[in-house]
Motif scaffolding. Structure first.
Motif: not given
Length: 382
Positions: A1-21
């Motif tokens: 089964m395919i899982t779809e999860i909705c997230v906030s773009a603002e929170e996702l961008n903040q998270t990805l900014e941290y992991v990118s560091l």
């Protein structure tokens, strides 16, 4: 089964900014084990679980750099599933794509790709089969709970004395001497600049000495959304965690010099206090005329009325006079210093006035806020 999860773009961008560091660290010319680490450093693992099977998800973003590893958590929700899902993709690609969106983003976990859906836009990022090492928390018996404000102040104060490029890894660190009474003395040096920062409310309840780079410390400071952070030092690495993230970096070893002994060794001859901004402006002007081939060498001299900043080279010469706010002792010598190093130290001081203390010709200058234990030693030049 395919899982779809909705997230906030603002929170996702903040998270990805941290992991990118973390994952952004690397060297394209790395060989051997370093090359393997470089390949892993671009991989982002995303694990999504719904602990209570109520379609409310916790997403864990894991990444690995050359010397750091991070697991960062954020929330999401699903409208069609409560099943767990996991995928691995290129970190930079997802981060770059997410930056172009706003509002809500749907992450679609498929077998061979990660779908990214926002409004009328639908993209698929191919998955990667490389496995990241598991980040495991060490035994908490040596755990330290430290004030984030203390760590930030230590990084800000000591960073001007940390060299950017040096083969000695320990020299690129800040040494934090923590004490059981909650006090601390922090040091950094590039052998011609020496920084000291002291604090009384660190949160420490043990006598421990840590050596960490300013970049690593700044990473966990930026990610922390609380006033305290738990740090667990081990022989191999330093582990840190909050409810939002788990992080570690490899421990750095080396024989740090007796910095406090260096501070105590010098006996003051003269101390003057001047306006910090006026001094900084004078140094910046002098560096324009000074010789770039001699590390922008300038001369300092003073009397009871003024501090004089002199510069000279084949390009010309100049003299600035800064009124003295306070004066103590006597010293009629002129001191040559690097304008670049001097300016960097003065810029890092937050006080309105600056105290400069001499210790004799060719001995370092002591630079600090008036009456403060937190300061710098700057080596002189011939």
């Amino acid at each position: 089964m395919i899982t779809e999860i909705c997230v906030s773009a603002e929170e996702l961008n903040q998270t990805l900014e941290y992991v990118s560091l973390i994952s952004g660290a690397g060297n394209n010319k790395s060989k051997g084990k370093e090359k393997d680490a470089k390949q892993l450093s671009g991989v982002l693992k995303i694990t999504a679980t719904s602990p209570r099977k109520n379609k409310k998800y916790m997403l864990c973003f894991e990444c690995l750099g050359l010397s750091e590893q991070l697991l960062y958590r954020m929330e999401g929700k699903s409208y069609n599933s409560a099943e767990s899902a996991v995928t691995q993709v290129e970190c930079w690609r997802l981060a770059a794509l997410a930056k172009t969106f706003s509002g809500d983003i749907t992450l679609r976990f498929e077998e061979r790709c990660l779908g990214v859906i926002c409004g009328t836009s639908t993209y698929k990022i191919a998955t990667i089969s490389i496995e990241l090492p598991r980040l495991e928390a060490p035994d908490g018996k040596n755990a330290l709970t430290l004030s984030v404000d203390f760590l930030q102040s230590a990084v800000k104060h000591c960073s001007p004395a940390v060299p950017k490029d040096d083969v000695r890894e320990w020299l690129k660190c800040i040494q934090l001497q923590l004490h059981a009474d909650g006090s601390a003395c922090c040091y950094a040096t590039d052998t011609h600049r020496l920084a000291r920062y002291t604090a009384n409310n660190t949160g420490s309840k043990a006598d421990v000495t840590l050596m960490m780079t300013p970049a690593s410390l700044q990473h966990i400071i930026d990610m922390c959304d609380q006033n305290e952070i738990t740090i667990i030092p081990t022989e191999r690495y330093v582990y840190a965690n909050t409810p939002r993230f788990d992080w570690f970096c490899y421990a750095i070893s080396g024989n740090f010099p007796d910095c406090e002994g260096v501070f105590k060794r010098h006996k003051p001859l003269m101390s003057i206090t001047v306006d910090r901004r006026k001094l900084l402006n004078a140094i910046n002007r002098a560096s324009i005329i000074s010789d770039t081939n001699s590390d922008n060498r300038i001369k300092l001299a003073s009397d009871t009325q003024a501090l004089y900043v002199e510069s000279g080279s084949v390009a010309g010469n100049g003299l600035d006079s800064i009124p003295v706010e306070a004066f103590d002792g006597s010293d009629d010598k002129a001191y040559a210093v690097s304008a670049l190093s001097f300016s960097k130290i003065i810029s890092a001081c937050a006080s309105e006035n600056i105290s400069i203390t001499t210790h004799g010709l060719l001995q370092p200058l002591m630079i600090c806020a008036p009456g403060s234990m937190n300061g710098y030693l700057l080596a002189g030049m011939r």
